[in-house]
Design an enzyme around this catalytic site. Structure first.
Site, PDB file in Angstrom:
ATOM      1  N   SER A 274      54.044 -58.594  19.172  1.00 24.71           N
ATOM      2  CA  SER A 274      54.007 -59.127  20.530  1.00 24.71           C
ATOM      3  C   SER A 274      55.391 -59.089  21.151  1.00 24.71           C
ATOM      4  O   SER A 274      56.405 -59.207  20.458  1.00 24.71           O
ATOM      5  CB  SER A 274      53.492 -60.570  20.501  1.00 24.71           C
ATOM      6  OG  SER A 274      53.769 -61.240  21.711  1.00 24.71           O
ATOM      7  N   LYS A 275      55.451 -58.967  22.476  1.00 25.84           N
ATOM      8  CA  LYS A 275      56.745 -58.956  23.160  1.00 25.84           C
ATOM      9  C   LYS A 275      57.438 -60.306  23.048  1.00 25.84           C
ATOM     10  O   LYS A 275      58.624 -60.417  23.302  1.00 25.84           O
ATOM     11  CB  LYS A 275      56.578 -58.539  24.617  1.00 25.84           C
ATOM     12  CG  LYS A 275      55.813 -59.501  25.482  1.00 25.84           C
ATOM     13  CD  LYS A 275      55.563 -58.933  26.876  1.00 25.84           C
ATOM     14  CE  LYS A 275      56.818 -58.583  27.608  1.00 25.84           C
ATOM     15  NZ  LYS A 275      56.576 -58.072  28.967  1.00 25.84           N
ATOM     16  N   ARG A 276      56.681 -61.354  22.640  1.00 27.30           N
ATOM     17  CA  ARG A 276      57.294 -62.671  22.456  1.00 27.30           C
ATOM     18  C   ARG A 276      58.052 -62.770  21.127  1.00 27.30           C
ATOM     19  O   ARG A 276      58.848 -63.669  20.932  1.00 27.30           O
ATOM     20  CB  ARG A 276      56.231 -63.767  22.497  1.00 27.30           C
ATOM     21  CG  ARG A 276      55.491 -63.904  23.818  1.00 27.30           C
ATOM     22  CD  ARG A 276      54.482 -65.033  23.763  1.00 27.30           C
ATOM     23  NE  ARG A 276      53.441 -64.935  24.765  1.00 27.30           N
ATOM     24  CZ  ARG A 276      52.381 -64.140  24.706  1.00 27.30           C
ATOM     25  NH1 ARG A 276      52.261 -63.331  23.669  1.00 27.30           N
ATOM     26  NH2 ARG A 276      51.477 -64.122  25.651  1.00 27.30           N
TER      27      ARG A 276
END
Length: 498
Positions: A260-262
């Protein structure tokens, strides 16, 4: 189709920092376009005013420039199909939406969120697909007038055909979607703002995109977009062709979950700040779903372009392996000319990375050790800890290294080493005589070279590991070396038993 007619697009949203999954998508599109001698269109999806930022937009451009992924049409490059920022094309989308409604391909939907959820829950309870049920598909004019009189707002939905949609995915082969699983979908918000589901196919049609290579997470939207391409052709938007689709495999992170980009390890900035080479990072990212050959992991981007075939992309999820990424980057570092390596290290030899003052840095001394450092660093930021002993007034204080090397008897060994080193001066202060001196001092205490040099290394550099010791001493110089051994001996004198 001639090679030059290939047109692909990379269309990120300017939200947050670029992430490695986004870069992998950009890389595959770039390699596909370059392999065919075609065109890469760089398009910005900035229709979400609440999330898009100019800072993220600038970061996207800067990141692609740093990676060396150039584009043929788009921001800064221009082109015949501009503007290339969707926020500057809103009038065009509104016009298309109105034409789709006039032709019967789209309609106004007045269903409230509460009504939609109630009907979805009922469908799920009855075991039916829970997508939109077509309630507003064929509203008579008087019902529309009644809703408007009530003050209800409406979105615009696209009318999906009532037959299966089949297409051949360039990565996954033939796929069929049944109409009951692909319901009518929104293309314009109640505010009048167009949705991604409309603007991307419209831009693809107008920009004559021939191939859409994107992440697997967008696979479910493909039948909707294929139907929309056909409707756009019917109302004369674009040249009436539907792009070929290829959906790239998921990139998995820790715990076998989609990266995830998180997650911190997904941020491109992390790898840039650590000192990954663009060539090393791109080499690794290309392996997330593709390979040049079964027995070859290291290659240049020119070699990738020459060999890239979208049909060779593996549909199975790819796992992001940081250790392998670092190993591949290290290999690319080794292959640099020494002068290029030294130049690439420059950002990590000054503030904010370097712990020494600018006037303490000695370029000539660094260049002497650069060939040795090049064989040892994994990322360019490693250079700072490898050469800091040259530019700091005192070696770094590392208590673990001190305790490991300065065991009982270390003081006696260091005194013998100091005595031997002090005899060397002038041209004799070179790596080989230094090594012989430490070897002789160690033998006098029954120690092999490795054991004898351990306390000397910590006394001089502060660490138990680092660049080849004797070459380091040669560059550090006689006076500074002996002074650091004296300082270490003084410290040891305050520790009984050493």
């Amino acid at each position: 189709m001639t090679d030059a007619s290939v047109r692909v697009r990379f269309c990120p949203s300017p939200t947050g920092n670029p992430h490695v999954g986004l870069v992998r998508t950009a890389l595959f599109n770039w390699a596909f376009a370059r392999h065919h001698g075609g065109t890469l269109v760089f398009r910005i999806e900035d229709t979400d005013a609440a999330r898009d930022t100019e800072e993220s937009y600038e970061q996207l451009l800067d990141s692609l420039r740093w990676l060396g992924l150039d584009w043929d049409e788009g921001p800064e490059a221009g082109g015949p199909h501009g503007p290339y920022r969707q926020s500057q094309r809103m009038d065009l989308y509104r016009d298309v939406a109105e034409r789709l409604q006039a032709a019967g391909h789209a309609y106004r939907c007045f269903c409230t969120p509460e009504e939609l959820e109630t009907r979805r829950e009922l469908a799920r309870a009855e075991g039916r697909p829970s997508g939109y049920d077509g309630m507003c598909r064929d509203l008579p004019p008087e019902q529309i007038a009644e809703y408007e009189a009530e003050g209800r707002t409406s979105i615009v939905r696209f009318r999906m055909p009532d037959e299966p949609i089949t297409f051949t995915d360039l990565v996954r082969g033939e796929l069929t979607f049944s109409p009951e699983n692909v319901s009518d979908y929104g293309i314009v918000r109640a505010s009048g703002a167009p949705l991604y589901t409309l603007v991307n196919p419209v831009d693809d049609a107008l920009m004559e995109i021939t191939h859409v290579l994107r992440g697997e997470d967008l696979l479910s939207s493909t039948p909707r977009q294929i139907a929309l391409y056909r409707a756009l052709a019917d109302i004369g938007v674009g040249k009436g062709t539907t792009p070929a689709f290829g959906h790239l495999p998921y990139v998995m992170g820790e715990g076998n979950k989609k990266l995830s980009k998180r997650q911190p390890e997904s941020a491109l900035n992390l790898y840039r700040e650590r000192g990954f080479l663009p060539a090393g990072l791109l080499n690794y990212l290309s392996l997330l779903g593709w390979s040049l050959a079964e027995d070859r992991d290291i290659f240049t981007m020119d070699e990738m372009v020459a060999a890239f075939d979208i049909h060779d992309v593996n549909a199975n999820p790819a796992r992001f392996d940081l250790k392998k990424a670092e190993a591949i980057n290290a290999t690319h570092i080794r292959e640099l000319p020494v002068a290029d390596f030294a130049a690439a290290c420059a950002p990590w030899l000054r503030e904010p990375y370097a712990p020494w003052a600018p006037e303490q840095f000695d370029q000539a001394a660094f260049e002497e050790l650069a060939p040795l450092a090049q064989t040892r660093v994994t990322v360019l930021s490693d250079i700072t800890d490898n050469v800091d002993f040259l530019f700091l007034d005192e070696p770094v204080a590392d208590e673990k290294s001190w305790q490991k090397a300065m065991k009982p008897g270390a003081g006696d060994v260091l005194r013998s080493i100091h005595s031997r080193l002090a005899e060397l001066a002038g041209d004799a202060w070179r790596a080989e005589p230094l090594k012989e001196a430490v070897l002789a001092a160690g033998e006098a205490h029954g120690l092999k070279l490795g054991k004898a040099q351990a306390p000397l290394r910590v006394a001089v550099t502060g660490r138990t590991v680092g660049l080849p010791l004797f070459e380091s001493l040669e560059v550090l110089g006689r006076e500074r070396t002996l002074l650091r051994v004296d300082t270490a001996l003084a410290k040891l004198a305050a520790q009984p038993g050493t």
